[in-house]
Design an enzyme around this catalytic site. Sequence first.
Site, PDB file in Angstrom:
ATOM      1  N   TYR A   1       2.232   2.395   3.209  1.00 38.76           N
ATOM      2  CA  TYR A   1       1.258   2.614   4.277  1.00 38.76           C
ATOM      3  C   TYR A   1       0.123   3.472   3.755  1.00 38.76           C
ATOM      4  CZ  TYR A   1      -0.739   4.007   8.706  1.00 38.76           C
ATOM      5  OH  TYR A   1      -1.601   4.235   9.740  1.00 38.76           O
ATOM      6  N   LYS A   2      -1.110   3.108   4.068  1.00 36.03           N
ATOM      7  CA  LYS A   2      -2.256   3.880   3.602  1.00 36.03           C
ATOM      8  C   LYS A   2      -3.395   3.741   4.588  1.00 36.03           C
ATOM      9  CE  LYS A   2      -3.264   4.176  -0.749  1.00 36.03           C
ATOM     10  NZ  LYS A   2      -3.681   3.915  -2.140  1.00 36.03           N
ATOM     11  N   ILE A   3      -4.085   4.873   4.857  1.00 35.93           N
ATOM     12  CA  ILE A   3      -5.290   4.880   5.668  1.00 35.93           C
ATOM     13  C   ILE A   3      -6.415   5.445   4.819  1.00 35.93           C
ATOM     14  CG2 ILE A   3      -6.470   5.996   7.605  1.00 35.93           C
ATOM     15  CD1 ILE A   3      -3.996   5.890   9.173  1.00 35.93           C
TER      16      ILE A   3
END
Length: 611
Positions: A27-29
């Site tokens: 997961y990455k923002i």
Amino acid sequence: MAEWNANYRNEDDEDEQEEGEQSGGDYKITGRDSLVFLVDASKEMFIKGEDGQPSNFDMTMQVVRSVYASKIISSYRDLMALVFYGTEQSKNPRNSFKHVYVYHDLDEPGAKRVQDVDALRGGKGAQLAAETMGSGETSLGDALWCCSNLYSDIKLRLSHKRLMIFTCRDEPHGGDSVKDRQARTKAGDLKETGVIIDLMHLMKPGGFDVAPFFRDIISPPEDESDLGLQLKPCDKLEDLQKRVRAKEQKKRAMARLNLSLGEGINVAVGIYSTAVTARKPAAIRLYRETNEPVRSKTRTFHTQTGSLLLPSEIKKSQVYGKKQIVMEKDEVDAIKKFEDPGMFLIGFKPMERLKCHHHIRPAVFLYPEEDEVKGSACLISALLTKCSERNVFALCRCVARRNYPPRFVALVPQKEEVDEGKVQISPPGFNVIYLPYADDVRTLDPPQYPTASQRQVDKMKEIISKLRFKYRSDAFENPVIQQQYRNLEALALDMVAPEDIEDLIMPKVEQMNDRLGPLVQEFKDLVYPADYNPESKPAAKRKPAADTGGGAEKKPKVEVPEDELRVHVQNGTLVKLTVPVLKEACKRFGVRTTGTKKQELIDALTAQLGQ
């Protein structure tokens, strides 16, 4: 040849990620936050309050200025804009909207913008606003449309978009149903594009009723811990600043993981850091000719030939048993990977099994992620309820990120707490306590000190009870960091001198002395010798006189009466006597001692005279 673990990231570095990037597993923002201040510029906003209170417009400008300054320090890459509606003059892209004045476009905050907002504060600021913008008709729909264009003109990727409306009018259009419908439609379009609309309503005569119009304009709360729509308007600057600060800070997860409760039972949870150590910003290296930032680049060369080495030509090594073990990059990656990121339930333990010395690093907070897996909130809520009822914690195996070593963690339940106004103080969830391995536990050999008597202990308890106060971490700021930011602010804004800061961690000596009264002196009398002075330097040793043949002059014997000795024994103050006096007393009363240390002499005399 590089060491095999040279690039092995320590798990303590997870708080030092780049701004705007959070990763957990896959997961990455990435992206920037954005915030638009949409401020009502009608005449009602400039009316001063009672008893010399600032006007609503002045309070709003102080809040905008505060957020600008904090963003420059904490998140200078975020984008911010300041837009006024209900103005007489118009200034916006292509001048498409009347009575809308874009004071600042959506861009990074800077010193010039802080100065511009400072110019709008106070009486002179109200006069400048009247001359520059004036007050005219109101169309909130046009203002929202203009803000929508500001967002659409930005080519950067935005991870979080928020719009705050500041007004003291609950019916901005005076009952005009056409304009009301237009504003509701445009607000709905903004919310569909991911813009969160918040209302910062201010005090007005007769009260502020959000129900008729603004309830359909603003966005619903993002989660249960969000403030949501506050029905009570702000009438003080502190309340408005608190409300804005709670809204403009985006809660980001350090990691999003799957919590496995058993075979086929997985829920999604987010890991949040409730407190992160604030550090001074790192220095940026500049080229001295142009003051442009410089970028460092590292290359690896062969020590013998001087040729440039490619990443595929570099291997890792580890010395073990005087032998160099060489490994390929793929082998190192395989060694570092234990399993995929996630949490796995092992069992439950009573809370009394969790000790204070098990706390080896700051705890984090676990909260369900309903958007990731439906039903996560319900299952975590049930687990939280049962753990609280049975007073147990969940023991789990946790891998926070890829290539991170596994850790044992304790999930300690935390119930929701609300204040008298039903505002949430503590959210429901689990505190994640990282547990030590057997290798982390050390056996200490503490030095032996004299044991305090019961009277000394009781007197110290009185002192502690007098100095107790309710501690709140948010009431104390780091004076070093605050001074650093004040200096930077003074340089950036061309101020004559930086603002003074109050060092809140300095002890309040006068107040402490008033509370304690004679307790400190009484404690000194019980513990220290009569002639003890902690500020005096130890006396230098005298050299033997030459005319005495090198022999030191003998000190006269000091004898203490038996009654006085018995009083010292009864009060536990034998420690105030010197070692020679204690030795002489032991000789007088025929007390045999096995040693010559002060505590041994005190114990022997106490046993003899205390009978």
